[in-house]
Design a protein around this motif. Structure first.
Motif, PDB file in Angstrom:
ATOM      1  N   ALA A 103       2.131  -0.786  -5.263  1.00  0.00           N
ATOM      2  CA  ALA A 103       2.919   0.443  -5.183  1.00  0.00           C
ATOM      3  C   ALA A 103       4.310   0.216  -4.611  1.00  0.00           C
ATOM      4  CB  ALA A 103       2.179   1.480  -4.337  1.00  0.00           C
ATOM      5  N   SER A 104       4.767  -1.027  -4.609  1.00  0.00           N
ATOM      6  CA  SER A 104       6.079  -1.352  -4.046  1.00  0.00           C
ATOM      7  C   SER A 104       7.160  -1.225  -5.109  1.00  0.00           C
ATOM      8  CB  SER A 104       6.072  -2.769  -3.479  1.00  0.00           C
ATOM      9  OG  SER A 104       7.381  -3.256  -3.307  1.00  0.00           O
ATOM     10  N   SER A 105       8.175  -0.415  -4.829  1.00  0.00           N
ATOM     11  CA  SER A 105       9.275  -0.251  -5.778  1.00  0.00           C
ATOM     12  C   SER A 105      10.079  -1.537  -5.935  1.00  0.00           C
ATOM     13  CB  SER A 105      10.185   0.892  -5.332  1.00  0.00           C
ATOM     14  OG  SER A 105      10.627   0.698  -3.988  1.00  0.00           O
ATOM     15  N   SER A 106      10.240  -2.305  -4.859  1.00  0.00           N
ATOM     16  CA  SER A 106      11.016  -3.547  -4.962  1.00  0.00           C
ATOM     17  C   SER A 106      10.261  -4.604  -5.754  1.00  0.00           C
ATOM     18  CB  SER A 106      11.360  -4.076  -3.566  1.00  0.00           C
ATOM     19  OG  SER A 106      10.202  -4.501  -2.881  1.00  0.00           O
ATOM     20  N   LYS A 127      -4.886   8.188  -2.465  1.00  0.00           N
ATOM     21  CA  LYS A 127      -4.856   8.578  -3.876  1.00  0.00           C
ATOM     22  C   LYS A 127      -3.484   9.119  -4.260  1.00  0.00           C
ATOM     23  CE  LYS A 127      -9.783   9.673  -4.264  1.00  0.00           C
ATOM     24  NZ  LYS A 127     -10.798  10.733  -4.467  1.00  0.00           N
ATOM     25  N   LEU A 128      -2.895   9.905  -3.368  1.00  0.00           N
ATOM     26  CA  LEU A 128      -1.610  10.529  -3.665  1.00  0.00           C
ATOM     27  C   LEU A 128      -0.511   9.498  -3.810  1.00  0.00           C
ATOM     28  CD1 LEU A 128       0.010  13.247  -3.877  1.00  0.00           C
ATOM     29  CD2 LEU A 128       0.451  12.993  -1.423  1.00  0.00           C
ATOM     30  N   ALA A 129      -0.392   8.605  -2.828  1.00  0.00           N
ATOM     31  CA  ALA A 129       0.717   7.653  -2.807  1.00  0.00           C
ATOM     32  C   ALA A 129       0.382   6.356  -3.523  1.00  0.00           C
ATOM     33  CB  ALA A 129       1.141   7.378  -1.370  1.00  0.00           C
ATOM     34  N   MET A 130      -0.685   5.683  -3.086  1.00  0.00           N
ATOM     35  CA  MET A 130      -1.004   4.372  -3.646  1.00  0.00           C
ATOM     36  C   MET A 130      -1.496   4.481  -5.082  1.00  0.00           C
ATOM     37  SD  MET A 130      -0.105   2.781  -1.012  1.00  0.00           S
ATOM     38  CE  MET A 130      -0.029   2.945   0.773  1.00  0.00           C
ATOM     39  N   GLY A 131      -2.396   5.404  -5.338  1.00  0.00           N
ATOM     40  CA  GLY A 131      -2.961   5.524  -6.672  1.00  0.00           C
ATOM     41  C   GLY A 131      -1.955   6.007  -7.696  1.00  0.00           C
ATOM     42  N   ASN A 132      -1.281   7.108  -7.426  1.00  0.00           N
ATOM     43  CA  ASN A 132      -0.302   7.646  -8.370  1.00  0.00           C
ATOM     44  C   ASN A 132       0.867   6.697  -8.579  1.00  0.00           C
ATOM     45  OD1 ASN A 132      -0.845  10.548  -9.349  1.00  0.00           O
ATOM     46  ND2 ASN A 132      -1.459  10.613  -7.211  1.00  0.00           N
ATOM     47  N   ASN A 133       1.376   6.129  -7.499  1.00  0.00           N
ATOM     48  CA  ASN A 133       2.514   5.223  -7.645  1.00  0.00           C
ATOM     49  C   ASN A 133       2.113   3.917  -8.321  1.00  0.00           C
ATOM     50  OD1 ASN A 133       4.452   6.929  -6.621  1.00  0.00           O
ATOM     51  ND2 ASN A 133       4.236   6.202  -4.524  1.00  0.00           N
ATOM     52  N   ARG A 134       0.886   3.460  -8.092  1.00  0.00           N
ATOM     53  CA  ARG A 134       0.402   2.273  -8.812  1.00  0.00           C
ATOM     54  C   ARG A 134       0.406   2.542 -10.315  1.00  0.00           C
ATOM     55  NH1 ARG A 134      -5.481   2.300  -8.086  1.00  0.00           N
ATOM     56  NH2 ARG A 134      -5.093   4.021  -9.506  1.00  0.00           N
ATOM     57  N   SER A 191       0.174  -8.872   4.092  1.00  0.00           N
ATOM     58  CA  SER A 191       1.073  -7.923   3.438  1.00  0.00           C
ATOM     59  C   SER A 191       0.536  -7.449   2.097  1.00  0.00           C
ATOM     60  CB  SER A 191       2.450  -8.551   3.203  1.00  0.00           C
ATOM     61  OG  SER A 191       3.096  -8.819   4.422  1.00  0.00           O
ATOM     62  N   ASN A 192       0.379  -6.143   1.958  1.00  0.00           N
ATOM     63  CA  ASN A 192       0.074  -5.540   0.671  1.00  0.00           C
ATOM     64  C   ASN A 192       1.358  -5.368  -0.132  1.00  0.00           C
ATOM     65  OD1 ASN A 192      -2.836  -4.968   0.715  1.00  0.00           O
ATOM     66  ND2 ASN A 192      -2.338  -3.621   2.437  1.00  0.00           N
ATOM     67  N   LEU A 193       1.215  -5.133  -1.418  1.00  0.00           N
ATOM     68  CA  LEU A 193       2.382  -4.855  -2.254  1.00  0.00           C
ATOM     69  C   LEU A 193       2.603  -3.348  -2.302  1.00  0.00           C
ATOM     70  CD1 LEU A 193       1.998  -7.419  -5.166  1.00  0.00           C
ATOM     71  CD2 LEU A 193       3.134  -7.667  -2.951  1.00  0.00           C
ATOM     72  N   ASN A 194       2.885  -2.788  -1.129  1.00  0.00           N
ATOM     73  CA  ASN A 194       3.269  -1.382  -1.023  1.00  0.00           C
ATOM     74  C   ASN A 194       4.469  -1.284  -0.089  1.00  0.00           C
ATOM     75  OD1 ASN A 194       1.924  -1.988   1.336  1.00  0.00           O
ATOM     76  ND2 ASN A 194       0.655  -0.156   1.356  1.00  0.00           N
ATOM     77  N   ASN A 195       5.039  -0.106  -0.003  1.00  0.00           N
ATOM     78  CA  ASN A 195       6.295   0.041   0.732  1.00  0.00           C
ATOM     79  C   ASN A 195       6.131  -0.179   2.224  1.00  0.00           C
ATOM     80  OD1 ASN A 195       7.836   0.629  -1.588  1.00  0.00           O
ATOM     81  ND2 ASN A 195       7.153   2.754  -1.547  1.00  0.00           N
ATOM     82  N   ARG A 196       5.060   0.364   2.812  1.00  0.00           N
ATOM     83  CA  ARG A 196       4.940   0.283   4.259  1.00  0.00           C
ATOM     84  C   ARG A 196       4.738  -1.150   4.740  1.00  0.00           C
ATOM     85  NH1 ARG A 196       1.505   4.151   6.416  1.00  0.00           N
ATOM     86  NH2 ARG A 196       1.524   2.918   8.335  1.00  0.00           N
ATOM     87  N   SER A 197       4.129  -2.002   3.915  1.00  0.00           N
ATOM     88  CA  SER A 197       3.979  -3.404   4.296  1.00  0.00           C
ATOM     89  C   SER A 197       5.304  -4.154   4.284  1.00  0.00           C
ATOM     90  CB  SER A 197       2.982  -4.113   3.369  1.00  0.00           C
ATOM     91  OG  SER A 197       1.650  -3.883   3.764  1.00  0.00           O
ATOM     92  N   GLU A 198       6.320  -3.569   3.656  1.00  0.00           N
ATOM     93  CA  GLU A 198       7.617  -4.244   3.560  1.00  0.00           C
ATOM     94  C   GLU A 198       8.551  -3.931   4.722  1.00  0.00           C
ATOM     95  OE1 GLU A 198       9.211  -3.205  -0.218  1.00  0.00           O
ATOM     96  OE2 GLU A 198       7.917  -4.591  -1.307  1.00  0.00           O
ATOM     97  N   GLY A 199       8.240  -2.897   5.508  1.00  0.00           N
ATOM     98  CA  GLY A 199       9.194  -2.589   6.570  1.00  0.00           C
ATOM     99  C   GLY A 199       8.709  -1.661   7.660  1.00  0.00           C
ATOM    100  N   LEU A 200       7.507  -1.110   7.531  1.00  0.00           N
ATOM    101  CA  LEU A 200       7.006  -0.189   8.547  1.00  0.00           C
ATOM    102  C   LEU A 200       5.914  -0.817   9.402  1.00  0.00           C
ATOM    103  CD1 LEU A 200       7.077   2.734   9.711  1.00  0.00           C
ATOM    104  CD2 LEU A 200       5.224   3.265   8.113  1.00  0.00           C
ATOM    105  N   ASP A 201       4.950  -1.475   8.765  1.00  0.00           N
ATOM    106  CA  ASP A 201       3.845  -2.087   9.494  1.00  0.00           C
ATOM    107  C   ASP A 201       4.215  -3.484   9.986  1.00  0.00           C
ATOM    108  OD1 ASP A 201       2.358   0.171   8.979  1.00  0.00           O
ATOM    109  OD2 ASP A 201       1.342  -0.686   7.232  1.00  0.00           O
TER     110      ASP A 201
END
Length: 476
Positions: free
Chosen positions: A268-271, A302-309, A361-371
């Motif tokens: 779910a990572s845009s980058s 489901k809202l963020a990870m699932g839909n954005n995936r 690190s997961n391939l989502n946004n929060r793993s890139e700069g929040l967690d």
């Protein structure tokens, strides 16, 4: 750039060293067994750092009823010089539904065991590193926490009676990977643990002057391999963060010439989407295979990870004009020979069988700069290293395809294609299913993603937290 080394200390790596030995522990049973053996060799220090920790899990459920907590207590009782320090995300026990009283015997009152909870994070961030350091010279790092619902065997059979939480509740098959390294690179992992401990507790622990020479009962798959640690640490107000891990992922994708193999819990990572899309547009770009978890659990996931995936996959399929992309989820047969989804919890990237990144690190946004994250990068500098990375990839593909690593190796060598190999071998009872996404639809991230899956701290809330912290400190 293609053909250039990926690891660049100071840019996409915190520090780099050489690993004397390295091995890969596929699935929880292999990791827990190797860890059990390594912990028994400890004489001076054990660091356990994780998102969660449960002392009631059994590391070797096939042969022993001893829990992890009982093992640690027996080890410190036998070795009076040994110190065990455990750092857990402060909200981890709440998310996993445990009491904060983690040890049944003298709850965390043993003088050689220190358990601390890490609350030093921006609001809505978590500590997500998953590592163990033993006597300075041995380290485990990957996607597996020492907690419930992580143990499984490579066959991932649905009816495995040993795959139960400490309270006896069965759970679904789960796939994961952990690495084990020794030498100077392992000392870096110990430094990460000390660094995190100091930030969370204020206590500075000096490194061992003479690390021990230990190794678990697993075969070393690589020796003298260049290694690096990439960190993610969100910046606090007035302090810079560290973002090597997201740069490492982006640079690894950009360097690929032949293939990219990914296993990830979230996609779910845009980058990452931009980086993969760019390679798919390249007429001479690499083949890309992604194995991801299909089902999402909980409303926010489901809202963020699932839909954005789904939107990310749709975007990638639209630009895959050369047919070089497969996004798949793994299934195993249940008692009625129907598909049972396999939860993929691993966080792995392999590029051209010359570079690999494994960690938290997961391939989502929060793993890139929040967690707070920690990843290990290994980069081959010999054919032996490349063969070892290739064998790991073939071993993982074989596990998902109900084949042998030798079958995967032979077929890929003959057809010269990772994706064709997957197609040809995808006929067993265990399979990789193509991810079902309608190519027609929206591809931009779901509105509100920046709140439910943020890439960085939300500064107004962070300022409020700092003010409240100062007020509470003044009252004390």
């Amino acid at each position: 750039m293609p053909g250039q080394p990926v690891i660049r200390p100071g840019w996409n790596a915190w520090r780099s060293e050489c690993a004397d030995k390295a091995a890969f522990l596929v699935d929880g049973a292999a990791y827990f067994s190797a860890l059990d053996h390594a912990l028994r060799q400890a004489r001076r220090e054990i660091w356990i750092v994780g998102w969660d920790f449960n002392p009631d899990i059994r590391l070797k459920p096939k042969t022993s009823t001893q829990t992890l907590g009982e093992l640690l207590l027996s080890i410190v009782d036998s070795h009076p010089q040994l110190q065990v320090r455990i750092l857990v995300w402060g909200m981890g026990p709440i998310y996993s539904g445990k009491s904060l009283q983690l040890f049944h015997r003298n709850p965390v009152s043993h003088p050689q065991i220190s358990l601390r909870f890490d609350f030093r994070h921006p609001l809505r961030a978590c500590h997500h590193q998953k590592l163990v350091s033993i006597d300075g010279n041995l380290a485990f790092l990957g996607g597996i926490d020492l907690t419930a619902r992580r143990w499984d065997e490579p066959d991932h059979r649905v009816s495995n009676p040993l795959r139960r939480s400490p309270d006896g509740t069965p759970y679904e098959p789960v796939h994961d990977i952990q690495s084990v390294i020794s030498g100077k690179a392992a000392e870096l992992v110990g430094d990460v643990a000390r660094r995190r401990w100091k930030k969370a507790t204020g206590e500075k622990i000096e490194p061992l002057k003479r690390p021990s020479d230990i190794w678990p009962v697993v075969a070393a798959e690589m020796e003298n391999i260049p290694a690096a640690i990439a960190l993610t640490e969100p910046g606090l107000i007035g302090k810079r963060g560290r973002y090597e891990a997201r740069r490492l992922t982006r640079d690894a994708i950009a360097s690929a010439q032949r293939l990219i193999y990914v296993e990830t819990q979230y996609l779910a990572s845009s980058s990452v989407a931009r980086a993969l899309a760019k390679r798919l547009k390249d007429p001479d770009g690499p083949e890309i295979a992604v194995v991801v978890t299909k089902s999402s659990h909980g409303f926010i996931e489901k809202l963020a990870m699932g839909n954005n995936r789904d939107r990310l996959i749709r975007r990638l399929k639209r630009v895959d004009r050369h047919g070089r992309l497969k996004v798949m989820y793994a299934v195993v047969p249940d008692e009625q020979d129907k598909d049972q989804e396999l939860t993929v919890h691993s966080k792995l990237i392999i590029v051209d069988d010359r570079f690999m990144r494994i960690g938290s690190s997961n391939l989502n946004n929060r793993s890139e700069g929040l967690d707070t994250e920690c990843d290990l990068a290994l980069e081959a500098n010999s054919k032996k290293h490349q063969d070892a990375i290739s064998f790991l990839r073939h071993r993982l593909m074989a596990e998902h395809l109900d084949a042998s690593p030798a079958d995967v190796t032979e077929l890929e060598r003959s057809c010269r294609s990772m994706l064709t190999t997957i197609d040809e071998l995808n006929i067993g009872r265990r399979k990789l299913r193509e991810f079902p996404v309608d190519i027609q639809g929206k591809t931009e991230l779901l509105p509100g993603t920046s709140f439910v899956d943020p890439r960085k701290p939300y500064w107004p809330l962070q300022r409020l937290r700092l003010r409240l912290s100062r007020i509470l400190s003044g009252l004390g």
